[in-house]
Design a protein around this motif. Structure first.
Motif, mmCIF file in Angstrom:
data_model
loop_
_atom_site.group_PDB
_atom_site.id
_atom_site.type_symbol
_atom_site.label_atom_id
_atom_site.label_comp_id
_atom_site.label_asym_id
_atom_site.label_seq_id
_atom_site.Cartn_x
_atom_site.Cartn_y
_atom_site.Cartn_z
ATOM 1 N N GLU A 1 14.703 5.111 -5.147
ATOM 2 C CA GLU A 1 14.230 5.055 -3.753
ATOM 3 C C GLU A 1 12.954 5.889 -3.595
ATOM 4 O O GLU A 1 11.974 5.454 -2.996
ATOM 5 C CB GLU A 1 15.307 5.615 -2.806
ATOM 6 N N ASN A 2 12.975 7.108 -4.145
ATOM 7 C CA ASN A 2 11.807 7.992 -4.006
ATOM 8 C C ASN A 2 10.616 7.479 -4.805
ATOM 9 O O ASN A 2 9.472 7.555 -4.346
ATOM 10 C CB ASN A 2 12.174 9.422 -4.433
ATOM 11 N N GLN A 3 10.888 6.910 -6.002
ATOM 12 C CA GLN A 3 9.785 6.392 -6.829
ATOM 13 C C GLN A 3 9.086 5.238 -6.117
ATOM 14 O O GLN A 3 7.858 5.129 -6.148
ATOM 15 C CB GLN A 3 10.346 5.929 -8.190
ATOM 16 N N LEU A 4 9.878 4.394 -5.454
ATOM 17 C CA LEU A 4 9.299 3.259 -4.719
ATOM 18 C C LEU A 4 8.335 3.765 -3.638
ATOM 19 O O LEU A 4 7.232 3.247 -3.470
ATOM 20 C CB LEU A 4 10.431 2.427 -4.102
ATOM 21 N N ILE A 5 8.756 4.797 -2.910
ATOM 22 C CA ILE A 5 7.899 5.348 -1.852
ATOM 23 C C ILE A 5 6.636 5.969 -2.464
ATOM 24 O O ILE A 5 5.515 5.720 -2.005
ATOM 25 C CB ILE A 5 8.685 6.383 -1.013
ATOM 26 N N LEU A 6 6.802 6.749 -3.530
ATOM 27 C CA LEU A 6 5.641 7.380 -4.175
ATOM 28 C C LEU A 6 4.656 6.318 -4.671
ATOM 29 O O LEU A 6 3.445 6.433 -4.457
ATOM 30 C CB LEU A 6 6.108 8.259 -5.342
ATOM 31 N N ASN A 7 5.172 5.259 -5.294
ATOM 32 C CA ASN A 7 4.281 4.214 -5.830
ATOM 33 C C ASN A 7 3.574 3.464 -4.705
ATOM 34 O O ASN A 7 2.381 3.187 -4.786
ATOM 35 C CB ASN A 7 5.077 3.190 -6.675
ATOM 36 N N THR A 8 4.330 3.133 -3.639
ATOM 37 C CA THR A 8 3.731 2.380 -2.527
ATOM 38 C C THR A 8 2.612 3.200 -1.875
ATOM 39 O O THR A 8 1.521 2.698 -1.607
ATOM 40 C CB THR A 8 4.804 2.032 -1.469
ATOM 41 N N LEU A 9 2.883 4.490 -1.651
ATOM 42 C CA LEU A 9 1.876 5.319 -0.979
ATOM 43 C C LEU A 9 0.679 5.576 -1.885
ATOM 44 O O LEU A 9 -0.459 5.642 -1.415
ATOM 45 C CB LEU A 9 2.491 6.630 -0.494
ATOM 46 N N ASP A 10 0.909 5.688 -3.197
ATOM 47 C CA ASP A 10 -0.215 5.818 -4.125
ATOM 48 C C ASP A 10 -1.088 4.573 -4.073
ATOM 49 O O ASP A 10 -2.314 4.650 -4.076
ATOM 50 C CB ASP A 10 0.297 5.995 -5.565
ATOM 51 N N GLY A 11 -0.415 3.404 -4.002
ATOM 52 C CA GLY A 11 -1.147 2.146 -3.925
ATOM 53 C C GLY A 11 -2.014 2.099 -2.669
ATOM 54 O O GLY A 11 -3.203 1.762 -2.725
ATOM 55 N N LEU A 12 -1.452 2.487 -1.529
ATOM 56 C CA LEU A 12 -2.211 2.478 -0.263
ATOM 57 C C LEU A 12 -3.367 3.472 -0.325
ATOM 58 O O LEU A 12 -4.481 3.188 0.122
ATOM 59 C CB LEU A 12 -1.293 2.841 0.911
ATOM 60 N N TYR A 13 -3.087 4.641 -0.901
ATOM 61 C CA TYR A 13 -4.112 5.695 -1.015
ATOM 62 C C TYR A 13 -5.317 5.167 -1.809
ATOM 63 O O TYR A 13 -6.466 5.340 -1.412
ATOM 64 C CB TYR A 13 -3.454 6.914 -1.690
ATOM 65 N N HIS A 14 -5.042 4.470 -2.930
ATOM 66 C CA HIS A 14 -6.146 3.953 -3.749
ATOM 67 C C HIS A 14 -6.811 2.749 -3.078
ATOM 68 O O HIS A 14 -8.032 2.630 -3.093
ATOM 69 C CB HIS A 14 -5.640 3.577 -5.148
ATOM 70 N N LEU A 15 -6.002 1.881 -2.466
ATOM 71 C CA LEU A 15 -6.544 0.683 -1.818
ATOM 72 C C LEU A 15 -7.523 1.066 -0.705
ATOM 73 O O LEU A 15 -8.619 0.537 -0.608
ATOM 74 C CB LEU A 15 -5.380 -0.133 -1.250
ATOM 75 N N PHE A 16 -7.109 2.033 0.131
ATOM 76 C CA PHE A 16 -7.956 2.398 1.271
ATOM 77 C C PHE A 16 -9.048 3.376 0.881
ATOM 78 O O PHE A 16 -9.980 3.616 1.647
ATOM 79 C CB PHE A 16 -7.104 2.953 2.419
#
Ligand SMILES: Cc1cc2nc3c(=O)[nH]c(=O)nc-3n(C[C@H](O)[C@H](O)[C@H](O)COP(=O)(O)OP(=O)(O)OC[C@H]3O[C@@H](n4cnc5c(N)ncnc54)[C@H](O)[C@@H]3O)c2cc1C
Length: 407
Positions: free
Chosen positions: A344-359
């Protein structure tokens, strides 16, 4: 030197949001808990505002309700938020989430961290099975097949079946247990402040993705807003040093005057942001929860919510084990918690990393895709609802306490 030995079921080190939630729940379920907290007991004062606020999602609200601390939190300053509006400096992308569209009253609440801490500590102090030791920090620990012995820097000794590290991002328990860490700094420092605006926030949370990093306006109870402005270290330093009136003008421009002029600003504080996730959540008779196990960019306001979900999950696993008369501090029990929370925590970390890099990208192709993605997501209702359910904590593998009460 004080050589008193306390023998309890569980020692919890750290009584921040995660540790205090866990300790309250364990004591309520019938385990004897000693809490070691290096700081003083939190105090509430109507005159003092905590610049640290949290967007508490519906799953965390359910946990706080199950503990019976929600009414005390509600009596303090707290603002619901019913809408979230997000837009992008680099594209025409815009997305709007509304509680009404999802059939909900609110999407969550913005609460000063101190309001939550005070309510949890008041509850802890009322509980017969919990004892909080303020002003003590853990110095060493040693475990064998039966128990773990924890010694504080003042020489006080605690014996327990389990030691929980809830002692935040720089966890000493994590270090003592030899648990490794994957970490890398985000290129962002977050500036936080409270501001007053010309127009009402209308109980909406706003986030604009600037080239330099996300800028959030979160609604507060007194019609002011809490801002979280993430930028690289140099820009953050410049923004911190600006005179108030110049900072206000910079903020208005960055936020496109979405709430009119900024009419006043509090002092500002900064936090360096680091991505962290432990290699293991457990060691011999030791387990980690909250920021001791993971820290994440605050762009989606999820860190404290993850910590509360960790705490509620660990309680469920420990009590289930205790009820079956198993060793609740043993590896079989602790690994069940780890399996449950790591994914659960890894999913959140990966999703937010993706958004951080995308934006964070200014590449024209990426910005076009980003704008298209935001606008498409805004139009495709099932996709939007999927994001909304995740962010509000209504989906995922939830512990019982995080689910809505049937009563
Ligand atoms: C700018 C910013 C904005 C954020 N916004 C949000 C948001 O909107 N929503 C959200 O969910 N999350 C948010 N977060 C994340 C959230 O603040 C943290 O995840 C959360 O506060 C962590 O709680 P914790 O109890 O795990 O750790 P902490 O709050 O760090 O508590 C650790 C406790 O352990 C004690 N301690 C430390 N060392 C020792 C020791 N050796 N012995 C004894 N005690 C010790 C400390 O005194 C402290 O009380 C934000 C974070 C930042 C930086």
């Amino acid at each position: 030197m004080n050589r008193t030995t306390d023998r309890v079921d569980v020692v919890v080190v750290g009584a921040g949001m995660a540790g205090a939630t866990l300790s309250c729940a364990l004591a309520a379920a019938g385990l004897d808990v000693s809490v070691i907290e290096s700081g003083p007991a939190p105090q509430w004062n109507d005159e003092n505002y905590d610049l640290r606020v949290s967007a508490i999602n519906l799953a965390s609200q359910n946990i706080l309700m199950a503990l019976g601390v929600w009414p005390a939190i509600r009596q303090k300053r707290i603002s619901p938020f019913d809408d979230i509006e997000t837009w992008d400096e680099g594209s025409t992308g815009r997305i709007f989430f509304s509680a009404a569209d999802a059939g909900l009253r609110h999407l969550g609440h913005i609460i000063e961290n101190n309001a939550i801490a005070v309510a949890l500590h008041e509850k802890l102090q009322q509980q017969e099975r919990a004892r909080v030791h303020y002003g003590l920090s853990v110095d060493k620990c040693q475990s064998d097949d039966e128990e773990i012995v924890v010694t504080t820097h003042k020489g006080r000794v605690f014996r327990a079946r389990l030691l929980v590290g809830a002692d935040g991002a720089l966890s000493r328990v994590r270090e003592l247990a030899g648990i490794g860490l994957h970490q890398r700094p985000y290129r962002h420092t977050a500036i936080v402040a409270h501001v007053a605006t010309e127009k009402s926030h209308r109980q909406a949370a706003y986030q604009r993705f600037l080239w330099s990093g996300p800028l959030a306006f979160l609604p507060l109870a007194d019609q002011r807003s809490s801002i979280v402005w993430s930028a690289d270290a140099n820009l953050a330093e410049e923004l911190i040093q600006l005179p108030d009136d110049v900072f206000q003008r910079r903020l208005e421009i960055a936020f496109q005057n979405r709430l009119g002029n900024i009419t006043s600003v509090s002092h500002r504080e900064r936090f360096a942001l680091v991505h962290r996730h432990v290699e293991r959540y457990v060691s011999h008779r030791v387990v980690l929860v909250g920021d001791a196990a993971h820290t994440v960019h605050p762009l989606a306001g999820l860190g404290a919510n993850q910590g509360l979900a960790d705490a509620a999950t660990l309680v469920e696993v420990l009590i289930d084990s205790a009820n079956r008369e198993r060793d609740f501090g043993g590896q079989v029990t602790l690994r069940r918690y780890e399996r449950w929370r790591r994914g659960e925590n890894q999913l959140i970390l990966n999703t937010l990393d993706g958004l951080y890099h995308l934006f964070g990208s200014s590449h024209p192709m990426i910005t076009n895709i980003r704008g298209l993605g935001l606008n498409l997501t805004n139009r495709i209702t099932p996709l939007k609802m999927m994001f909304l359910r995740r962010a509000t904590g209504l989906s995922g593998d939830l512990p019982q306490m995080a689910k809505p009460s049937l009563s």
